[in-house]
Design an enzyme around this catalytic site. Structure first.
Site, PDB file in Angstrom:
ATOM      1  N   THR A  43       1.717 -16.747  21.346  1.00 19.10           N
ATOM      2  CA  THR A  43       1.735 -15.713  22.386  1.00 19.10           C
ATOM      3  C   THR A  43       0.807 -16.098  23.535  1.00 19.10           C
ATOM      4  O   THR A  43       1.141 -15.912  24.713  1.00 19.10           O
ATOM      5  CB  THR A  43       1.308 -14.354  21.809  1.00 19.10           C
ATOM      6  OG1 THR A  43       1.995 -14.112  20.579  1.00 19.10           O
ATOM      7  CG2 THR A  43       1.622 -13.231  22.783  1.00 19.10           C
ATOM      8  N   HIS A  44      -0.371 -16.639  23.202  1.00 19.42           N
ATOM      9  CA  HIS A  44      -1.282 -17.132  24.234  1.00 19.42           C
ATOM     10  C   HIS A  44      -0.631 -18.278  25.007  1.00 19.42           C
ATOM     11  O   HIS A  44      -0.728 -18.338  26.240  1.00 19.42           O
ATOM     12  CB  HIS A  44      -2.593 -17.602  23.594  1.00 19.42           C
ATOM     13  CG  HIS A  44      -3.477 -18.390  24.513  1.00 19.42           C
ATOM     14  ND1 HIS A  44      -4.094 -17.837  25.611  1.00 19.42           N
ATOM     15  CD2 HIS A  44      -3.830 -19.708  24.499  1.00 19.42           C
ATOM     16  CE1 HIS A  44      -4.804 -18.772  26.235  1.00 19.42           C
ATOM     17  NE2 HIS A  44      -4.661 -19.912  25.585  1.00 19.42           N
ATOM     18  N   HIS A 100      -5.589 -17.982  19.787  1.00 20.26           N
ATOM     19  CA  HIS A 100      -4.950 -19.247  20.168  1.00 20.26           C
ATOM     20  C   HIS A 100      -3.673 -19.465  19.358  1.00 20.26           C
ATOM     21  O   HIS A 100      -3.631 -20.257  18.416  1.00 20.26           O
ATOM     22  CB  HIS A 100      -5.919 -20.417  19.974  1.00 20.26           C
ATOM     23  CG  HIS A 100      -7.037 -20.428  20.961  1.00 20.26           C
ATOM     24  ND1 HIS A 100      -8.315 -20.008  20.662  1.00 20.26           N
ATOM     25  CD2 HIS A 100      -7.066 -20.791  22.278  1.00 20.26           C
ATOM     26  CE1 HIS A 100      -9.089 -20.129  21.731  1.00 20.26           C
ATOM     27  NE2 HIS A 100      -8.353 -20.606  22.726  1.00 20.26           N
ATOM     28  N   GLN A 121     -18.074 -10.019  28.678  1.00 21.10           N
ATOM     29  CA  GLN A 121     -16.883 -10.046  29.515  1.00 21.10           C
ATOM     30  C   GLN A 121     -17.242  -9.938  30.998  1.00 21.10           C
ATOM     31  O   GLN A 121     -16.649 -10.611  31.842  1.00 21.10           O
ATOM     32  CB  GLN A 121     -15.941  -8.912  29.125  1.00 21.10           C
ATOM     33  CG  GLN A 121     -15.254  -9.109  27.786  1.00 21.10           C
ATOM     34  CD  GLN A 121     -14.423 -10.384  27.747  1.00 21.10           C
ATOM     35  OE1 GLN A 121     -13.526 -10.579  28.551  1.00 21.10           O
ATOM     36  NE2 GLN A 121     -14.729 -11.246  26.792  1.00 21.10           N
TER      37      GLN A 121
END
EC number: 3.1.4.-
Length: 497
Positions: free
Chosen positions: A211-212, A208, A406
């Site tokens: 870039t995010h 977080h 995932q």
């Protein structure tokens, strides 16, 4: 019955007055049809009607009918000040501040004002482009893929020396002509974005961070563009979307909301355990705008500011993952019952989808985001272990099945959300296609569009292909018996490669 003349018209116009005026206008039409016209009476009636409309315009008070009042107030018996107080206190509707009568322009000046506004905007856009600092060739080359779903934000961050958020936000507001439309001062924009990136670096998070934020901002732009929902929005709504995306995790602590609640953190105390981090993100970002040196919205009108602020707050609070089920259920119900789409709800869902979008992107991107997120989870698990707390799910670095997590995340969260986004977009865009099915759309915003349903089908097949490919990659890891620790080390190696 002819109206009384020579009296000052009250700026608050009752329903009875409106009904009388409608009857009066119909009577004038009938007289014209049978050619029994008293020109003196016609002139007086037209002057009265014009003065009524001008009083309405200068007061800023729309005609109000009893059935439309939220509190069922009779506008002809309740004073306007009292009605405004009741509406602003006991409903969620925000009442605009009324301007004084003399602050409103006359009708005759409106055309000139519009012409002058167009001229000023063109000059501002030209001056803005000239004053912007030149970007390095590497940055310009990277930004050529800005409209692509596979845009590599990591490459942009590298060639922009760690300023991907600032670079991307500037590029997008210029691309959508929002800087000139809303007269965003360059100095304020630069100062604001520097402070924004500084806030994202406050806690040195693995995931977080700025870039995010840049990735989510790009994804919102791409979602609006790929689904064609962009052409359903006003310029102010597009500005609100990009701004909400840029600030949506401002000063994120790298921990979950439940961690804050369980540890009784300062933020949990401030926001009463309700959307703890999301409330802080939007509050802290808006506080940046309190300084005139960083207030990029300084030239918005008050109604524009109120609309933008309301939309941004709802969108950012909608990124609280605990609201996912309610968001999806509400939108699905709306689509099933053939209700009209509520814009704030639709845009909140789009930002939420952008926030969880990396599993729906190519493996080259998804595989770099996953270890960052897991490292942030594991860091929280380490803190919880040190504090004697139960380790949160997926936060135990020694006992977390990353591949399975995932796969489940994609199947139960990402795919249903993107499927809903696709369904919602079709309901929004297909009527636009039908409305602009003529030989050539007159609105310049539609001229670059290929108005075909195939665009929507292409978007759906794209994210479905990526999620399926990514799930297969994770399944292969499970089949190959990759252990939890080896899995994390392999992903970390990919990230630093």
């Amino acid at each position: 019955m002819a109206p009384q003349h020579g009296k000052t018209l009250n700026t608050h116009i009752s329903v009875d007055t409106w009904r009388s005026t409608i009857i009066l206008l119909k009577r004038m039409v009938q007289q014209l049809e049978i050619r029994e016209v008293d020109f003196d009476e016609l002139k007086r009636n037209l002057e009265f009607t014009a003065s009524l409309l001008e009083a309405l315009y200068t007061s800023g008070t729309p005609p109000s009918l009893d059935a439309d009042d939220d509190l069922q107030l009779r506008s002809d018996v309740v004073p306007v000040e009292v009605r405004d107080w009741l509406a602003s206190t006991f409903t969620q509707r925000v009442q605009p501040i009324r301007q004084r009568l003399e602050e409103k322009p006359k009708f005759r000046s409106i055309v000139h004002a519009v012409q002058a506004g167009i001229f000023v905007e063109r000059m501002f856009r030209k001056a803005y482009s000239t004053a912007m600092p030149d970007q390095p060739a590497e940055v310009i080359n990277c930004l050529r893929d800005l409209d692509r779903w596979s845009f590599d934000v990591f490459s942009l961050d590298a060639v922009s020396s760690g300023h991907s958020l600032k670079t991307l936000f500037i590029e997008l507001i210029i691309k959508h002509h929002l800087n000139s439309r809303f007269k965003v001062p360059i100095s304020c924009l630069m100062s604001f974005l520097c402070e924004l990136e500084r806030g994202y670096s406050k806690h040195t998070n693995a995931y977080h961070n700025h870039t995010h934020a840049a990735d989510v901002t790009h994804t919102v732009h791409c979602l609006l563009l790929r689904t064609r929902v962009l052409y359903w929005l006003t310029e102010l709504e597009v500005l609100a979307c990009l701004f909400a995306a840029a600030i949506h995790d401002y000063e994120h602590t790298g921990n979950t909301n439940n961690f804050h609640i369980n540890t009784r953190s300062e933020l949990a105390m401030i926001y009463n355990d309700h959307s703890v981090q999301e409330s802080h993100h939007v509050s802290a970002a808006f506080r940046l705008l309190q300084d005139e040196n960083t207030n990029i919205f300084i030239n918005l009108t008050r109604p524009e500011w109120l609309e933008l602020r309301s939309l941004v707050i709802e969108m950012v609070l909608g990124t609280d993952m605990s609201s996912h089920v309610l968001q999806v259920k509400a939108m699905r119900s709306c689509l099933q019952q053939h209700e009209s789409i509520d814009k704030p709800k639709a845009l909140s869902l789009i930002l939420h989808a952008a926030d969880i979008s990396h599993p729906a992107k190519p493996w080259s991107l998804h595989s770099r985001w996953t270890p960052r997120l897991m490292e942030e989870f594991f860091t929280q698990g380490d803190k919880e272990a040190e504090m004697g707390l139960a380790i949160s799910p997926l936060c135990d670095r020694h006992n977390t099945p990353v591949s399975q997590s995932q796969i489940a995340f994609m199947e139960f969260i990402v795919e249903p959300t993107f499927s809903l986004i696709s369904d919602m977009s079709e309901k929004i865009v297909i009527p636009l296609i039908q409305d602009t099915a003529g030989p050539s759309p007159t609105c310049s915003r539609y001229r670059g569009l290929q108005w075909t349903v195939a665009d929507l089908v292409s978007f759906r097949s794209m994210w479905m292909r990526h999620t399926e490919e990514n799930k297969n990659r994770w399944r292969d890891k499970v089949k190959n018996g990759v252990s939890h620790s080896d899995e994390s080390e392999t992903q970390t190696g990919q990230d630093t490669a």
